[in-house]
Design an enzyme around this catalytic site. Structure first.
Site, PDB file in Angstrom:
ATOM      1  N   TYR A 292       0.872  -1.185   0.000  1.00 15.25           N
ATOM      2  CA  TYR A 292       0.000   0.000   0.000  1.00 15.25           C
ATOM      3  C   TYR A 292       0.913   1.240   0.000  1.00 15.25           C
ATOM      4  CZ  TYR A 292      -3.700  -3.289   1.404  1.00 15.25           C
ATOM      5  OH  TYR A 292      -4.584  -4.352   1.471  1.00 15.25           O
TER       6      TYR A 292
ATOM      7  N   HIS B   1       0.162 -11.799   0.664  1.00 18.45           N
ATOM      8  CA  HIS B   1      -0.839 -10.936   0.010  1.00 18.45           C
ATOM      9  C   HIS B   1      -1.394 -11.588  -1.256  1.00 18.45           C
ATOM     10  CE1 HIS B   1      -1.927  -6.394  -0.366  1.00 18.45           C
ATOM     11  NE2 HIS B   1      -2.954  -7.160  -0.600  1.00 18.45           N
TER      12      HIS B   1
ATOM     13  N   SER C   2     -12.754  -5.306   1.731  1.00 16.60           N
ATOM     14  CA  SER C   2     -13.726  -4.554   0.912  1.00 16.60           C
ATOM     15  C   SER C   2     -15.159  -4.914   1.310  1.00 16.60           C
ATOM     16  CB  SER C   2     -13.491  -4.778  -0.585  1.00 16.60           C
ATOM     17  OG  SER C   2     -12.190  -4.382  -0.966  1.00 16.60           O
ATOM     18  N   PRO C   3     -15.479  -4.854   2.601  1.00 13.46           N
ATOM     19  CA  PRO C   3     -16.810  -5.288   3.055  1.00 13.46           C
ATOM     20  C   PRO C   3     -17.930  -4.348   2.611  1.00 13.46           C
ATOM     21  CG  PRO C   3     -15.622  -4.263   4.858  1.00 13.46           C
ATOM     22  CD  PRO C   3     -14.649  -4.364   3.723  1.00 13.46           C
ATOM     23  N   LEU C   4     -17.525  -3.148   2.149  1.00 10.85           N
ATOM     24  CA  LEU C   4     -18.524  -2.208   1.626  1.00 10.85           C
ATOM     25  C   LEU C   4     -18.501  -2.198   0.102  1.00 10.85           C
ATOM     26  CD1 LEU C   4     -17.882   0.644   4.231  1.00 10.85           C
ATOM     27  CD2 LEU C   4     -19.894  -0.853   4.114  1.00 10.85           C
ATOM     28  N   GLY C   5     -17.944  -3.256  -0.460  1.00  8.88           N
ATOM     29  CA  GLY C   5     -17.924  -3.357  -1.933  1.00  8.88           C
ATOM     30  C   GLY C   5     -17.112  -2.255  -2.586  1.00  8.88           C
ATOM     31  N   ARG C   6     -16.074  -1.779  -1.885  1.00  6.51           N
ATOM     32  CA  ARG C   6     -15.223  -0.668  -2.340  1.00  6.51           C
ATOM     33  C   ARG C   6     -16.058   0.612  -2.444  1.00  6.51           C
ATOM     34  NH1 ARG C   6      -9.974  -2.700  -4.117  1.00  6.51           N
ATOM     35  NH2 ARG C   6     -10.078  -4.929  -4.456  1.00  6.51           N
TER      36      ARG C   6
ATOM     37  N   GLY D 255     -24.283   3.222  -0.519  1.00  7.74           N
ATOM     38  CA  GLY D 255     -25.368   4.020  -1.099  1.00  7.74           C
ATOM     39  C   GLY D 255     -24.984   5.487  -1.279  1.00  7.74           C
TER      40      GLY D 255
END
Ligand SMILES: NC(=O)c1ccc[n+]([C@@H]2O[C@H](COP(=O)([O-])OP(=O)(O)OC[C@H]3O[C@@H](n4cnc5c(N)ncnc54)[C@H](OP(=O)(O)O)[C@@H]3O)[C@@H](O)[C@H]2O)c1
Length: 330
Positions: free
Chosen positions: A60, A127, A206-210, A215
């Protein structure tokens, strides 16, 4: 530190982490600019709020992220479970390579510790799996890092069930880290069958779908200057189909007087006590909002309704561009 956040054990390791951690990737420019001052503030805020699980990698910002988190942890290392990763390399031609050779494992870890300014990394992940090096050799070298006191526990990212079994036979794994959210369930849920059998925890990245599941994204053009412009889920046609799906959690969020992203995180954490989510953000206020997912009550009916609305394979667009897809689930 606020100790009231719920925690979960990582496999059979001694590591106990808050069920919502903090992904640090976007603090190194991957999703657009982020100043070090802001990055420090985000990490400090997460720790102030009781999050004890921080997720970094040597790739990163190619070292930047580890240097940043190392600075942020000065004077407040105790109680923090720091995860970092190795294995992705920069090719002279410009692209990314992968190296799982034992000599590289040792040198990458030592370089990470130097950047972090720490004696030990709590959770050290591969990774990306190197297809040219037997996983037994890579994990054998990681086990030696444990013997040397440089690492406390081991994990793999994006490993297939067969690779997980072979690695776990060499040294017990604490965690597997793979993308998992309402949008992308297929490979994660396939992986979970094996991690559950072996007693390994699952760290959902990425639990929020990136960002799609929050929303708050209104146009894919918002990502013109970050890596997500290359991700198929944001491409024309796919983006609109994914937005249509997300409308479903927006409705549930309104009914429950919470945010769509909180519904997405609550669904994920309800899939099992072995799951930990590491949403990323560059904004302190969103740490608070994401932690608010812990207060969202989803009934069995709500969970079933969500699972039906987002069946495995629901998302439009693969998890990565074609090149990246070759490096996952192997
Ligand atoms: N092992 C691997 O191969 C791998 C791959 C990818 C990621 N990861 C790890 O997983 C972590 C998280 O993944 P990710 O950052 O890709 O995706 P993510 O957590 O699903 O989504 C992050 C995005 O959502 C936005 N966001 C976060 N909270 C929000 C909220 N409450 N409201 C609205 N927007 C919100 C963020 O924007 P703002 O910054 O503006 O809030 C950011 O754009 C990474 O930091 C990294 O540690 C690992």
């Amino acid at each position: 530190m606020n100790r009231l956040l719920p925690t979960r054990h990582l496999g059979a390791s001694p590591l106990e982490v808050t069920s919502i951690g903090l992904g640090l990737m976007s603090l190194s420019g991957i999703y657009g600019e982020s100043s070090d001052e802001n990055g420090m503030a985000v990490i400090q805020h997460a720790l102030d709020k009781g999050i004890n699980f921080l997720d970094s990698s040597d790739m990163y910002g190619w070292g930047h992220n580890e240097t940043l988190v190392g600075k942020a942890l000065k004077g407040r290392r105790e109680g923090v479970v720091l995860a970092s990763k190795f294995g992705q390399t920069r090719l002279p031609t410009g692209g990314n390579g992968v190296d799982g050779s034992p000599a590289y494992v040792q040198s990458a870890c030592e370089a990470s510790l130097k950047r972090l300014g720490l004696d030990v990394i709590d959770l050290y992940y591969v990774h990306r799996i190197d297809p040219n090096v037997p996983i037994e050799d890579t994990v054998g070298a990681m086990a030696r890092l444990i013997e040397q006191g440089k690492v406390r526990a081991l994990g793999l990212c994006e490993a297939s069930p067969a690779t997980i079994r072979r690695a776990h036979a060499v040294h017990p794994l604490a965690a597997i880290q793979t993308e998992y959210s309402l949008l992308y369930r297929e490979q994660a849920e396939e992986t979970l069958k094996t991690t559950r059998e072996l007693g390994i925890s699952f760290v959902a990245y990425s639990p929020l779908g990136r960002s799609l599941l929050t929303g708050k994204v209104h146009s894919a053009a918002e990502f013109a200057n970050d890596r997500r412009k290359d991700h198929p889920r944001f491409h024309e046609g796919n983006f609109e189909r994914n937005q249509a799906l997300i409308a479903f959690i927006e409705i549930m969020a309104r009914q429950k007087n919470c945010q769509p992203g909180q519904i997405a995180l609550a669904w994920l954490l309800a899939q099992g006590e072995d799951i930990v989510a590491i949403p990323g953000t560059k904004q302190t206020s969103r740490i608070d909002e994401n932690l608010g997912a812990l207060n969202v009550q989803l009934s069995k009916h709500d969970l079933d309704t969500l699972s039906k609305a987002f069946p495995p394979g629901a998302a439009a667009g693969t998890r990565y561009p074609a090149g990246g897809m070759k490096g996952v689930f192997i």
